[in-house]
Motif scaffolding. Structure first.
Motif, PDB file in Angstrom:
ATOM      1  N   THR A  67      18.914  -6.556 -14.954  1.00  0.00           N
ATOM      2  CA  THR A  67      18.358  -7.650 -15.145  1.00  0.00           C
ATOM      3  C   THR A  67      17.613  -6.877 -13.145  1.00  0.00           C
ATOM      4  OG1 THR A  67      20.913  -8.130 -13.292  1.00  0.00           O
ATOM      5  CG2 THR A  67      19.799  -9.492 -15.160  1.00  0.00           C
ATOM      6  N   LYS A  68      18.243  -5.755 -13.042  1.00  0.00           N
ATOM      7  CA  LYS A  68      17.617  -5.387 -11.784  1.00  0.00           C
ATOM      8  C   LYS A  68      15.749  -4.938 -12.113  1.00  0.00           C
ATOM      9  CE  LYS A  68      18.282  -1.538  -7.892  1.00  0.00           C
ATOM     10  NZ  LYS A  68      18.727  -0.836  -7.863  1.00  0.00           N
ATOM     11  N   GLY A  69      14.687  -5.669 -10.714  1.00  0.00           N
ATOM     12  CA  GLY A  69      13.381  -4.858 -11.803  1.00  0.00           C
ATOM     13  C   GLY A  69      12.909  -5.435 -12.847  1.00  0.00           C
ATOM     14  N   MET A  70      13.766  -6.440 -13.671  1.00  0.00           N
ATOM     15  CA  MET A  70      13.100  -7.065 -14.171  1.00  0.00           C
ATOM     16  C   MET A  70      12.041  -7.360 -14.661  1.00  0.00           C
ATOM     17  SD  MET A  70      15.500 -10.259 -14.986  1.00  0.00           S
ATOM     18  CE  MET A  70      14.875 -11.067 -16.549  1.00  0.00           C
ATOM     19  N   ILE A  71      11.691  -8.550 -13.466  1.00  0.00           N
ATOM     20  CA  ILE A  71      10.309  -8.045 -13.496  1.00  0.00           C
ATOM     21  C   ILE A  71       9.287  -7.418 -12.788  1.00  0.00           C
ATOM     22  CG2 ILE A  71       8.218 -10.603 -12.704  1.00  0.00           C
ATOM     23  CD1 ILE A  71      10.176 -11.336 -14.262  1.00  0.00           C
ATOM     24  N   LYS A  72       8.435  -6.820 -13.827  1.00  0.00           N
ATOM     25  CA  LYS A  72       7.941  -5.894 -13.249  1.00  0.00           C
ATOM     26  C   LYS A  72       6.362  -5.548 -13.867  1.00  0.00           C
ATOM     27  CE  LYS A  72      10.259  -2.846 -17.151  1.00  0.00           C
ATOM     28  NZ  LYS A  72      11.872  -2.370 -16.824  1.00  0.00           N
ATOM     29  N   LYS A  73       5.609  -4.516 -14.086  1.00  0.00           N
ATOM     30  CA  LYS A  73       4.228  -4.363 -14.169  1.00  0.00           C
ATOM     31  C   LYS A  73       4.102  -4.493 -16.018  1.00  0.00           C
ATOM     32  CE  LYS A  73       0.002  -1.939 -14.438  1.00  0.00           C
ATOM     33  NZ  LYS A  73      -0.839  -0.104 -13.738  1.00  0.00           N
ATOM     34  N   GLU A  74       4.962  -3.885 -16.499  1.00  0.00           N
ATOM     35  CA  GLU A  74       5.159  -4.204 -18.103  1.00  0.00           C
ATOM     36  C   GLU A  74       5.452  -5.337 -18.470  1.00  0.00           C
ATOM     37  OE1 GLU A  74       5.955   0.053 -16.677  1.00  0.00           O
ATOM     38  OE2 GLU A  74       6.705  -2.104 -16.677  1.00  0.00           O
ATOM     39  N   ALA A  75       6.485  -6.341 -18.144  1.00  0.00           N
ATOM     40  CA  ALA A  75       6.339  -7.576 -18.231  1.00  0.00           C
ATOM     41  C   ALA A  75       5.521  -8.680 -18.029  1.00  0.00           C
ATOM     42  CB  ALA A  75       7.831  -8.036 -17.474  1.00  0.00           C
TER      43      ALA A  75
ATOM     44  N   LYS B  84       1.363 -17.722  -8.167  1.00  0.00           N
ATOM     45  CA  LYS B  84       1.884 -17.338  -6.980  1.00  0.00           C
ATOM     46  C   LYS B  84       3.266 -17.300  -7.424  1.00  0.00           C
ATOM     47  CE  LYS B  84      -0.788 -19.753  -4.067  1.00  0.00           C
ATOM     48  NZ  LYS B  84      -1.202 -19.423  -2.067  1.00  0.00           N
ATOM     49  N   TYR B  85       3.903 -15.971  -5.734  1.00  0.00           N
ATOM     50  CA  TYR B  85       5.519 -16.066  -6.089  1.00  0.00           C
ATOM     51  C   TYR B  85       6.163 -16.629  -4.844  1.00  0.00           C
ATOM     52  CZ  TYR B  85       9.665 -12.614  -5.572  1.00  0.00           C
ATOM     53  OH  TYR B  85      10.575 -12.093  -5.533  1.00  0.00           O
ATOM     54  N   VAL B  86       7.354 -17.297  -5.689  1.00  0.00           N
ATOM     55  CA  VAL B  86       8.064 -17.650  -4.420  1.00  0.00           C
ATOM     56  C   VAL B  86       9.533 -17.554  -4.353  1.00  0.00           C
ATOM     57  CG1 VAL B  86       8.962 -20.214  -3.450  1.00  0.00           C
ATOM     58  CG2 VAL B  86       6.740 -20.062  -5.129  1.00  0.00           C
ATOM     59  N   THR B  87      10.056 -17.015  -3.332  1.00  0.00           N
ATOM     60  CA  THR B  87      10.602 -16.176  -3.163  1.00  0.00           C
ATOM     61  C   THR B  87      11.958 -16.797  -2.250  1.00  0.00           C
ATOM     62  OG1 THR B  87      12.347 -14.216  -3.352  1.00  0.00           O
ATOM     63  CG2 THR B  87       9.763 -14.699  -1.741  1.00  0.00           C
ATOM     64  N   ASP B  88      13.084 -16.467  -2.042  1.00  0.00           N
ATOM     65  CA  ASP B  88      13.894 -17.341  -0.856  1.00  0.00           C
ATOM     66  C   ASP B  88      14.934 -16.358  -0.591  1.00  0.00           C
ATOM     67  OD1 ASP B  88      15.088 -19.130   0.741  1.00  0.00           O
ATOM     68  OD2 ASP B  88      17.048 -18.903  -0.783  1.00  0.00           O
ATOM     69  N   PHE B  89      13.587 -14.636  -0.639  1.00  0.00           N
ATOM     70  CA  PHE B  89      14.108 -13.349   0.191  1.00  0.00           C
ATOM     71  C   PHE B  89      13.408 -12.992   1.473  1.00  0.00           C
ATOM     72  CE2 PHE B  89      16.180 -14.721  -3.777  1.00  0.00           C
ATOM     73  CZ  PHE B  89      17.536 -14.677  -2.957  1.00  0.00           C
ATOM     74  N   PRO B  90      12.853 -12.981   2.438  1.00  0.00           N
ATOM     75  CA  PRO B  90      12.370 -12.578   3.193  1.00  0.00           C
ATOM     76  C   PRO B  90      12.384 -11.491   3.220  1.00  0.00           C
ATOM     77  CG  PRO B  90      13.690 -13.879   4.199  1.00  0.00           C
ATOM     78  CD  PRO B  90      13.902 -13.900   2.723  1.00  0.00           C
ATOM     79  N   ASN B  91      11.552 -10.053   3.127  1.00  0.00           N
ATOM     80  CA  ASN B  91      12.685  -8.428   3.809  1.00  0.00           C
ATOM     81  C   ASN B  91      11.019  -7.787   3.742  1.00  0.00           C
ATOM     82  OD1 ASN B  91      10.066  -7.435   1.255  1.00  0.00           O
ATOM     83  ND2 ASN B  91      12.636  -7.835  -0.026  1.00  0.00           N
ATOM     84  N   PRO B  92      10.954  -6.693   4.163  1.00  0.00           N
ATOM     85  CA  PRO B  92       8.876  -6.295   4.997  1.00  0.00           C
ATOM     86  C   PRO B  92       8.020  -6.271   3.877  1.00  0.00           C
ATOM     87  CG  PRO B  92      10.578  -5.737   5.621  1.00  0.00           C
ATOM     88  CD  PRO B  92      11.773  -5.737   4.961  1.00  0.00           C
TER      89      PRO B  92
ATOM     90  N   VAL C 100      12.839  -7.965  -8.765  1.00  0.00           N
ATOM     91  CA  VAL C 100      11.123  -8.203  -8.680  1.00  0.00           C
ATOM     92  C   VAL C 100      10.997  -6.839  -8.093  1.00  0.00           C
ATOM     93  CG1 VAL C 100       9.358  -8.943  -8.039  1.00  0.00           C
ATOM     94  CG2 VAL C 100      10.854 -10.901  -8.903  1.00  0.00           C
ATOM     95  N   ASN C 101      10.177  -6.284  -8.814  1.00  0.00           N
ATOM     96  CA  ASN C 101       9.475  -5.321  -8.490  1.00  0.00           C
ATOM     97  C   ASN C 101       8.272  -5.191  -7.456  1.00  0.00           C
ATOM     98  OD1 ASN C 101       7.860  -2.955  -8.443  1.00  0.00           O
ATOM     99  ND2 ASN C 101       8.744  -1.900  -9.751  1.00  0.00           N
ATOM    100  N   GLU C 102       9.016  -5.085  -6.136  1.00  0.00           N
ATOM    101  CA  GLU C 102       7.715  -5.757  -5.631  1.00  0.00           C
ATOM    102  C   GLU C 102       6.909  -5.251  -5.305  1.00  0.00           C
ATOM    103  OE1 GLU C 102      10.862  -6.281  -2.026  1.00  0.00           O
ATOM    104  OE2 GLU C 102      10.505  -8.815  -2.528  1.00  0.00           O
ATOM    105  N   ASP C 103       6.517  -4.041  -5.258  1.00  0.00           N
ATOM    106  CA  ASP C 103       5.270  -3.864  -5.411  1.00  0.00           C
ATOM    107  C   ASP C 103       4.369  -3.791  -6.740  1.00  0.00           C
ATOM    108  OD1 ASP C 103       5.826  -1.624  -3.256  1.00  0.00           O
ATOM    109  OD2 ASP C 103       6.877  -0.036  -4.040  1.00  0.00           O
ATOM    110  N   ASP C 104       4.869  -3.819  -8.250  1.00  0.00           N
ATOM    111  CA  ASP C 104       4.551  -4.544  -8.975  1.00  0.00           C
ATOM    112  C   ASP C 104       4.233  -6.319  -8.635  1.00  0.00           C
ATOM    113  OD1 ASP C 104       4.681  -2.205 -10.059  1.00  0.00           O
ATOM    114  OD2 ASP C 104       6.654  -2.628 -11.802  1.00  0.00           O
TER     115      ASP C 104
END
Length: 387
Positions: A206-214, A249-257, A233-237
């Motif tokens: 499941t790591k990075g499952m939401i990426k460009k291809e998906a 929209k992307y709703v996330t409960d995980f703030p990071n840089p 989620v691949n955050e660059d993609d």
């Protein structure tokens, strides 16, 4: 006296469940059990006498699971205890993504000194118009305790709900509304749903499952909600998809840089289980699990050893053996007891990948020499006399 150490503050309603045979200790080195929420245990030296760790929450990324298993330390979590709290925040995320509530609130704050704000609001509100979720298609990926509650709630709100989980449990399946369409391919969700919400554990698949291809297979303007783990989620993609408009929209409960700088992201400061009720439920469940294991040898909701429950011991003695899942372990255990002239009245053995657990009720207690021989069996991780 059995001793419990709290690495984080644990709700009083949980620790109040500890019986008079237990006491709280500030010294982890003397603890029989540890209660933890978010503190990282990866760099901690775990004491030899530690029997169990109970995480007051679902995620266990802060605990070295294999390291604990190798030492014969059972790790518990509390699945479902915070499900309602997370579900409610997911519903809030759906509303925030479908209607520009945040933008409207900000406009009101920016114009709070305007005496004509009521009149001006009627002119400006069209800039914050959105759409209703009723009748829209929602894909729920992962139908565990939280995913099932989200699927049911959104079904009741009039959404057309698709659920995907190749490993759905019987309990979760029974809990699902008949209106939720259980599908067998995640691609169906990618291709057909207006909203997609993630409720899967973080594992290699499941790591990075939401990426460009998906994302490329998804509908234009899709809304993605992530209340599970940020690195699903691949955050660059994702940033690229938001910028292009592919993802609305992307709703996330995980703030990071990265997430806090995404154009079109709604970033929430990890509030999923941050309710009084969730914290209380998790605390009570964690304490009950750790006490049942220490007192009776029963394992419920462990993440590194199999579940095993023989209730309270009614026999003369009970022995628990945590061991590697290798051939002839049961034969060696029962053979050692037989050689010590100890008869087994009841037993159960369960395995989970590399590890296994054998719980035995005996008609008479095994002596110290017999217990030592059990400990000397190659592959035995911990042998414990419950009573």
């Amino acid at each position: 006296m059995k001793k419990i150490h709290c690495l984080n503050a644990i709700a009083d309603c949980g620790t109040a469940l500890l019986t008079e045979e237990y006491t709280l200790t500030d010294n982890m080195k003397e603890a029989d059990g540890v209660l933890v929420r978010s503190a990282s245990m990866h760099d901690m030296e775990l004491p030899e006498g530690l029997l169990a760790v109970a995480r007051a929450g679902a995620g266990v990324n802060n605990i070295p699971l294999d390291g604990c298993a190798e030492k014969g330390i059972v790790v518990f979590n509390t699945p479902g205890a915070n499900a309602n709290g997370v579900k409610e925040l997911v519903l809030a995320g759906l509303m925030l993504a479908s209607r520009d509530i945040i933008g409207g609130v900000q406009w009101c704050q920016e114009n709070r000194d305007d005496e004509n704000i009521a009149k001006d609001a009627e002119k400006e509100k069209k800039a914050f118009a959105g759409s209703e979720i009723r009748g829209k298609k929602l894909g729920v990926i992962g139908l565990g305790a939280i995913g099932a509650e989200v699927a049911n709630a959104c079904s009741y709100l009039g959404m057309e709900v698709y659920g995907y989980d190749p490993f759905i449990s019987v309990n979760s399946a029974w809990c699902l509304s008949r209106n939720v369409k259980h599908i067998t391919s995640v691609d169906t969700i990618y291709q057909e749903c207006d909203y997609i919400t993630l409720h899967v554990p973080l594992i290699d698949s499941t790591k990075g499952m939401i990426k460009k291809e998906a994302i490329n297979t998804m509908k234009d303007g899709v809304v993605i909600l992530n209340f599970s783990r940020d690195i699903l989620v691949n955050e660059d993609d994702m940033a690229e998809a938001l910028k292009s408009g592919k993802v609305k929209k992307y709703v996330t409960d995980f703030p990071n840089p990265k997430s806090v700088h995404m154009e079109g992201a709604i970033v929430i400061p990890h509030l999923g289980a941050s309710t009084e009720e969730s914290e209380d439920n998790c605390a009570r469940m964690a304490v009950k699990e750790i006490m049942d294991y220490i007192d009776n040898g029963n394992i419920r909701n462990s993440v590194n050893f199999p579940s095993c429950d023989m209730g309270e011991c009614k026999a003369a003695s009970r022995i628990a053996v945590l061991h590697l899942n290798i051939p002839n372990m049961i034969g060696q255990i029962t053979g050692t007891l037989a050689a010590g002239n100890v008869n087994i009245s009841d037993m159960t053995n369960k395995s989970r990948e590399k590890y296994a657990y054998t719980l035995l009720d005996l008609e008479s207690p095994a002596d110290a020499e017999c217990i030592q021989k059990l400990k000397d069996i190659k592959g035995a991780l911990r042998v414990r006399v419950i009573r």
